[in-house]
Design an enzyme around this catalytic site. Structure first.
Site, short mmCIF file in Angstrom:
data_model
loop_
_atom_site.label_atom_id
_atom_site.label_comp_id
_atom_site.label_asym_id
_atom_site.label_seq_id
_atom_site.Cartn_x
_atom_site.Cartn_y
_atom_site.Cartn_z
NE ARG A 187 1.40 -3.21 9.70
CZ ARG A 187 2.09 -2.43 10.52
NH1 ARG A 187 2.28 -2.81 11.78
NH2 ARG A 187 2.58 -1.28 10.10
CG ASN B 52 7.97 -3.53 -0.43
OD1 ASN B 52 8.99 -2.87 -0.65
ND2 ASN B 52 6.88 -2.99 0.13
CB THR C 299 -0.96 0.03 1.22
OG1 THR C 299 -0.20 -0.16 2.42
CG2 THR C 299 -2.02 -1.06 1.09
CE1 TYR D 220 15.57 -1.38 7.25
CE2 TYR D 220 17.67 -0.75 6.25
CZ TYR D 220 16.31 -0.95 6.15
OH TYR D 220 15.68 -0.74 4.94
CE LYS E 240 15.40 -4.41 4.62
NZ LYS E 240 14.18 -5.02 4.02
CB VAL F 3 13.12 4.76 -1.93
CG1 VAL F 3 12.00 4.89 -2.97
CG2 VAL F 3 14.23 3.85 -2.43
CB THR G 11 8.72 5.17 0.83
OG1 THR G 11 9.65 4.99 1.91
CG2 THR G 11 9.37 4.70 -0.48
CB ILE H 183 9.60 -0.09 -2.82
CG1 ILE H 183 10.69 0.98 -2.67
CG2 ILE H 183 10.02 -1.12 -3.86
CD1 ILE H 183 12.01 0.45 -2.14
CG ASP I 286 1.24 -7.70 11.86
OD1 ASP I 286 2.38 -7.57 11.36
OD2 ASP I 286 0.95 -7.26 12.99
#
Length: 257
Positions: A33, A86, A10, A148, A152, A181, A183, A13, A59
């Site tokens: 979610r 994503n 939603t 983080y 990744k 990005v 977002t 990306i 979720d």
């Protein structure tokens, strides 16, 4: 018509992938979610492009959420041909400033969900002899930068390893590693973005388009912009200890932990 399933569809990306794939004529399974936003997105894409857009509220920080999406990926009567993993988020704060519960939730979404959904998708894809998986990682995977970046990095190593294992099966896998990005990512994490230089920002629609092109070319790793390709190439030349100090200071200034 082929079908693509997108988690975190939603915004950001994920939404860019949905727009591009719908425009290209793919049916969609939209996962997030927020049921209201999912339904609005599905209606808009259906009305604009004439494709079928299925809504799946889940979720991925929970076992029931992961299981629901895995079950949909395992359906053989209406198979998913492309999986876009994503969904993800960042935590604000340095290590030990972030609660252990939040750290574990990040690993659940970034690692466990990606593992289980990739497994569910590729099993049926291998049986059909075709399919694709894009696991969204980050350029943070290539520098020592907290939980983080570590999560990744796992996504990149996992994806490229599975790609080798499934070589010749007709199933393609690729890790997508963008930089900053535009977002909702930073806003949701409560991170300011005013201090991030303008040249570091990427457009989500261009990132999605570049990723799909790289997947079609058989790449297992996509860094979808020349600027970040140059930066990551330069990072390889910096001693690891020095790189850790630089990324620690940069991360506290610009990015998630």
């Amino acid at each position: 018509m082929t079908t693509a399933l997108i988690t975190g569809s939603t915004a950001g990306i994920g939404a860019a992938f949905a727009r591009r794939l719908a425009a290209d004529g793919h049916n969609l399974v939209l996962v997030a979610r927020d049921t209201k936003r999912l339904r609005e997105q599905a209606t808009e894409l259906h009305d604009r492009h004439g494709i079928e857009a299925e809504v799946l509220t889940a979720d991925l920080a929970t076992d029931p959420g992961i299981e629901a999406v895995a079950a949909r990926l395992g359906e053989r009567r209406s198979p998913v041909d492309l999986l876009i993993n994503n969904a993800g988020f960042g935590n604000k704060g340095r290590f030990l400033d972030v609660s252990m519960a939040d750290e574990l939730t990040m690993l659940k979404v970034h690692c466990e969900a990606v593992l289980r959904l990739t497994s569910a998708a590729t099993e049926t894809m291998r049986d059909r002899g075709r399919g694709g998986v894009v696991n969204v990682a980050s350029v943070a995977a290539f520098v020592p930068r907290g939980t983080y970046g570590a999560s990744k990095a796992w996504v990149v190593q996992f994806t490229q390893g599975v790609a080798k294992d499934l070589a010749g099966s007709g199933v393609r896998l690729m890790a997508l590693c963008p930089g900053f990005v535009r977002t909702e990512f930073h806003e949701r994490a409560g991170m300011g973005t005013d201090n991030i230089p303008g040249w570091m920002w990427l457009d989500a629609d261009k990132v999605a388009a570049a990723a799909l092109t790289d997947l079609s070319r058989g790449k297992t790793l996509s860094i979808p912009d020349p600027r970040y390709k140059t930066l990551m190439g330069a990072a390889k030349l910096v001693p690891r200890g020095m790189l850790g100090g630089l990324t620690s200071r940069t991360g506290r200034k610009y990015g998630p932990q």
